[in-house]
Design a protein around this motif. Structure first.
Motif, PDB file in Angstrom:
ATOM      1  N   GLY A 132       0.818  -1.200   0.000  1.00 25.78           N
ATOM      2  CA  GLY A 132       0.000   0.000   0.000  1.00 25.78           C
ATOM      3  C   GLY A 132       0.853   1.253   0.000  1.00 25.78           C
ATOM      4  N   ARG A 133       0.229   2.385  -0.240  1.00 26.08           N
ATOM      5  CA  ARG A 133       0.953   3.649  -0.298  1.00 26.08           C
ATOM      6  C   ARG A 133       1.773   3.881   0.961  1.00 26.08           C
ATOM      7  N   GLU A 134       3.065   4.178   0.778  1.00 23.58           N
ATOM      8  CA  GLU A 134       4.040   4.474   1.832  1.00 23.58           C
ATOM      9  C   GLU A 134       4.503   3.230   2.595  1.00 23.58           C
ATOM     10  N   SER A 135       4.018   2.042   2.249  1.00 17.38           N
ATOM     11  CA  SER A 135       4.573   0.836   2.878  1.00 17.38           C
ATOM     12  C   SER A 135       5.951   0.558   2.276  1.00 17.38           C
ATOM     13  N   TYR A 136       6.797  -0.153   3.021  1.00 18.52           N
ATOM     14  CA  TYR A 136       8.162  -0.367   2.549  1.00 18.52           C
ATOM     15  C   TYR A 136       8.742  -1.645   3.125  1.00 18.52           C
ATOM     16  N   THR A 137       9.787  -2.118   2.498  1.00 16.14           N
ATOM     17  CA  THR A 137      10.573  -3.223   3.027  1.00 16.14           C
ATOM     18  C   THR A 137      11.797  -2.659   3.733  1.00 16.14           C
ATOM     19  N   PHE A 138      12.304  -3.390   4.709  1.00 12.50           N
ATOM     20  CA  PHE A 138      13.586  -3.023   5.292  1.00 12.50           C
ATOM     21  C   PHE A 138      14.681  -3.212   4.237  1.00 12.50           C
ATOM     22  N   MET A 139      15.759  -2.458   4.366  1.00 14.80           N
ATOM     23  CA  MET A 139      16.900  -2.678   3.495  1.00 14.80           C
ATOM     24  C   MET A 139      17.415  -4.098   3.724  1.00 14.80           C
ATOM     25  N   HIS A 140      17.527  -4.877   2.639  1.00 14.60           N
ATOM     26  CA  HIS A 140      17.917  -6.270   2.769  1.00 14.60           C
ATOM     27  C   HIS A 140      18.524  -6.765   1.458  1.00 14.60           C
ATOM     28  N   TYR A 141      19.078  -7.966   1.496  1.00 10.63           N
ATOM     29  CA  TYR A 141      19.453  -8.654   0.267  1.00 10.63           C
ATOM     30  C   TYR A 141      18.850 -10.051   0.326  1.00 10.63           C
ATOM     31  N   ASP A 142      18.736 -10.708  -0.814  1.00 10.02           N
ATOM     32  CA  ASP A 142      18.007 -11.971  -0.868  1.00 10.02           C
ATOM     33  C   ASP A 142      18.881 -13.138  -0.421  1.00 10.02           C
ATOM     34  N   ILE A 143      18.241 -14.076   0.244  1.00 10.34           N
ATOM     35  CA  ILE A 143      18.957 -15.156   0.912  1.00 10.34           C
ATOM     36  C   ILE A 143      19.777 -16.013  -0.043  1.00 10.34           C
ATOM     37  N   ASP A 144      19.295 -16.180  -1.296  1.00  9.85           N
ATOM     38  CA  ASP A 144      19.990 -17.060  -2.225  1.00  9.85           C
ATOM     39  C   ASP A 144      20.972 -16.333  -3.135  1.00  9.85           C
ATOM     40  N   MET A 145      21.120 -15.022  -2.944  1.00 10.98           N
ATOM     41  CA  MET A 145      22.092 -14.217  -3.696  1.00 10.98           C
ATOM     42  C   MET A 145      21.825 -14.229  -5.205  1.00 10.98           C
ATOM     43  N   LYS A 238      26.017 -16.452 -10.507  1.00  5.79           N
ATOM     44  CA  LYS A 238      27.038 -17.054 -11.366  1.00  5.79           C
ATOM     45  C   LYS A 238      28.427 -17.009 -10.729  1.00  5.79           C
ATOM     46  N   ASN A 239      28.634 -16.074  -9.812  1.00  6.47           N
ATOM     47  CA  ASN A 239      29.896 -16.009  -9.094  1.00  6.47           C
ATOM     48  C   ASN A 239      29.934 -17.157  -8.077  1.00  6.47           C
ATOM     49  N   PRO A 240      30.938 -18.033  -8.129  1.00  4.78           N
ATOM     50  CA  PRO A 240      30.979 -19.178  -7.209  1.00  4.78           C
ATOM     51  C   PRO A 240      30.961 -18.768  -5.732  1.00  4.78           C
ATOM     52  N   ILE A 241      31.583 -17.643  -5.425  1.00  4.65           N
ATOM     53  CA  ILE A 241      31.571 -17.180  -4.027  1.00  4.65           C
ATOM     54  C   ILE A 241      30.156 -16.820  -3.597  1.00  4.65           C
ATOM     55  N   ASN A 242      29.424 -16.128  -4.464  1.00  4.92           N
ATOM     56  CA  ASN A 242      28.043 -15.776  -4.135  1.00  4.92           C
ATOM     57  C   ASN A 242      27.150 -17.009  -4.063  1.00  4.92           C
ATOM     58  N   PHE A 243      27.384 -17.968  -4.956  1.00  6.66           N
ATOM     59  CA  PHE A 243      26.610 -19.212  -4.920  1.00  6.66           C
ATOM     60  C   PHE A 243      26.825 -19.934  -3.591  1.00  6.66           C
ATOM     61  N   ALA A 244      28.091 -20.000  -3.159  1.00  9.97           N
ATOM     62  CA  ALA A 244      28.398 -20.649  -1.887  1.00  9.97           C
ATOM     63  C   ALA A 244      27.774 -19.891  -0.715  1.00  9.97           C
ATOM     64  N   GLU A 245      27.799 -18.548  -0.791  1.00 10.89           N
ATOM     65  CA  GLU A 245      27.187 -17.762   0.284  1.00 10.89           C
ATOM     66  C   GLU A 245      25.683 -17.990   0.339  1.00 10.89           C
ATOM     67  N   GLY A 246      25.049 -18.110  -0.839  1.00 11.96           N
ATOM     68  CA  GLY A 246      23.621 -18.395  -0.869  1.00 11.96           C
ATOM     69  C   GLY A 246      23.304 -19.720  -0.202  1.00 11.96           C
ATOM     70  N   LEU A 247      24.094 -20.754  -0.483  1.00  9.80           N
ATOM     71  CA  LEU A 247      23.892 -22.055   0.156  1.00  9.80           C
ATOM     72  C   LEU A 247      24.083 -21.951   1.667  1.00  9.80           C
ATOM     73  N   TYR A 248      25.119 -21.224   2.070  1.00 10.14           N
ATOM     74  CA  TYR A 248      25.360 -21.031   3.505  1.00 10.14           C
ATOM     75  C   TYR A 248      24.176 -20.323   4.164  1.00 10.14           C
ATOM     76  N   ASN A 249      23.670 -19.278   3.513  1.00  9.10           N
ATOM     77  CA  ASN A 249      22.543 -18.533   4.090  1.00  9.10           C
ATOM     78  C   ASN A 249      21.323 -19.428   4.287  1.00  9.10           C
ATOM     79  N   VAL A 250      21.036 -20.250   3.282  1.00 10.27           N
ATOM     80  CA  VAL A 250      19.831 -21.081   3.311  1.00 10.27           C
ATOM     81  C   VAL A 250      19.949 -22.212   4.315  1.00 10.27           C
ATOM     82  N   PHE A 251      21.085 -22.891   4.318  1.00  6.75           N
ATOM     83  CA  PHE A 251      21.189 -24.129   5.089  1.00  6.75           C
ATOM     84  C   PHE A 251      21.874 -23.985   6.447  1.00  6.75           C
ATOM     85  N   VAL A 252      22.636 -22.913   6.641  1.00  7.76           N
ATOM     86  CA  VAL A 252      23.353 -22.755   7.904  1.00  7.76           C
ATOM     87  C   VAL A 252      22.881 -21.519   8.650  1.00  7.76           C
ATOM     88  N   MET A 253      23.074 -20.351   8.060  1.00  5.91           N
ATOM     89  CA  MET A 253      22.776 -19.103   8.763  1.00  5.91           C
ATOM     90  C   MET A 253      21.330 -19.031   9.226  1.00  5.91           C
TER      91      MET A 253
END
Length: 286
Positions: A132-145, A238-253
């Motif tokens: 709705g008008r003026e609603s917002y999300t917190f600043m974030h990045y997506d878990i799977d990168m 596509k960056n292997p480091i980001n791919f690994a971080e996405g896996l870490y975020n989903v399964f560990v963090m």
């Protein structure tokens, strides 16, 4: 904060997109990428109400994270028809995010195609987001990168983006995907959050039918200037480091954070917010 306008193009070839935006990992708004979709003409709040009005949808607002909340646990639920009536009647903090189009309303699949930007898209994960008008999300990045293509429908939406390189200035909360929730990124108090003075990012206003490309791991803050909704399509990092971080975020963090909320309760949340300030202050001083 130093914010520059996200580059805009009317249309773009796959080759130009890959060369000028994907490879250097830079955002871009594509203004006329979906004018051949039925959704371009059909998708508005009235159409969604008609086709999905009986669906019960999860709603989220901007209340601070509590240890009592599960990961992405909704704050309320209501029928889509009631929610859209609310959006049209008055400003509301309630938002819908990560609403799976394929699962909930298969008929909507007939209204869009998967565009060929040169990246393999996750065809089982198109997600809708409403606000709705003026609603917002917190600043974030997506878990799977993922690389994200964000298609906006009806009204206007403000987007503020930061590359992963700017994380040290953004008061990132440890073991989380968000910046400190007390920061209003549309009008930040730079006396209270001084590290933001050093942050360089991007800003865009999306209109109906426009597409925002957000590179993998990019921070994003979204604010609805009018009631509206968007759809995101995703491509694996596509960056292997980001791919690994996405896996870490989903399964560990994520699982570690849920466990610590159960063990330590609100002290865990409060401690993370405190460490966000301490870490950012220290990193920004270097």
């Amino acid at each position: 904060m130093k914010l520059t306008a996200v580059p805009r193009v009317s249309t773009i070839t796959k080759e130009d997109f890959l060369e000028h935006y994907f490879k250097p990992q830079k955002p871009v708004v594509i203004e006329r990428a979906i004018e051949n979709w039925p959704a371009f003409e059909k998708w508005n709040l009235d159409y969604i109400r008609e086709i999905a009005g009986d669906k019960v949808v999860p709603l989220y607002d901007d209340r601070p994270v509590s240890h009592k909340d599960g990961f992405n646990e909704p704050h309320a639920q209501m029928k889509m028809s009631e929610y859209i009536d609310l959006l049209k009647a008055e400003p509301t903090k309630y938002r819908i995010f990560l609403w799976n189009v394929l699962k909930e309303v298969p008929q909507l699949q007939q209204d869009y195609q998967f565009p060929d930007f040169g990246l393999k898209l996750k065809k089982k994960l198109p997600m809708l987001f409403f606000g709705g008008r003026e609603s917002y999300t917190f600043m974030h990045y997506d878990i799977d990168m993922s690389n994200i293509f964000h298609f906006h429908f009806e009204g206007k939406k403000e987007c503020i983006l930061f590359a992963p390189s700017e994380t040290k200035y953004l008061y990132k909360v440890p073991n989380s995907l968000i910046a400190h929730e007390s920061i209003d990124f549309s009008d930040p108090d730079l006396e209270k959050w001084p590290a933001l003075r050093h942050a360089s990012g991007f800003k865009a206003e999306l209109n109906h039918g426009e597409v925002l490309y957000m590179p993998e791991g990019y921070w994003h803050y979204m604010k609805y200037k009018t009631p509206g909704f968007s759809m995101s399509l995703r491509s694996w990092p596509k960056n292997p480091i980001n791919f690994a971080e996405g896996l870490y975020n989903v399964f560990v963090m994520r699982n570690f954070d849920v466990l610590m909320r159960k063990i330590r309760g609100q002290k865990w949340i409060d401690g993370k917010n405190k460490r966000a300030i301490e870490r950012t202050t220290k990193l920004a001083a270097k």
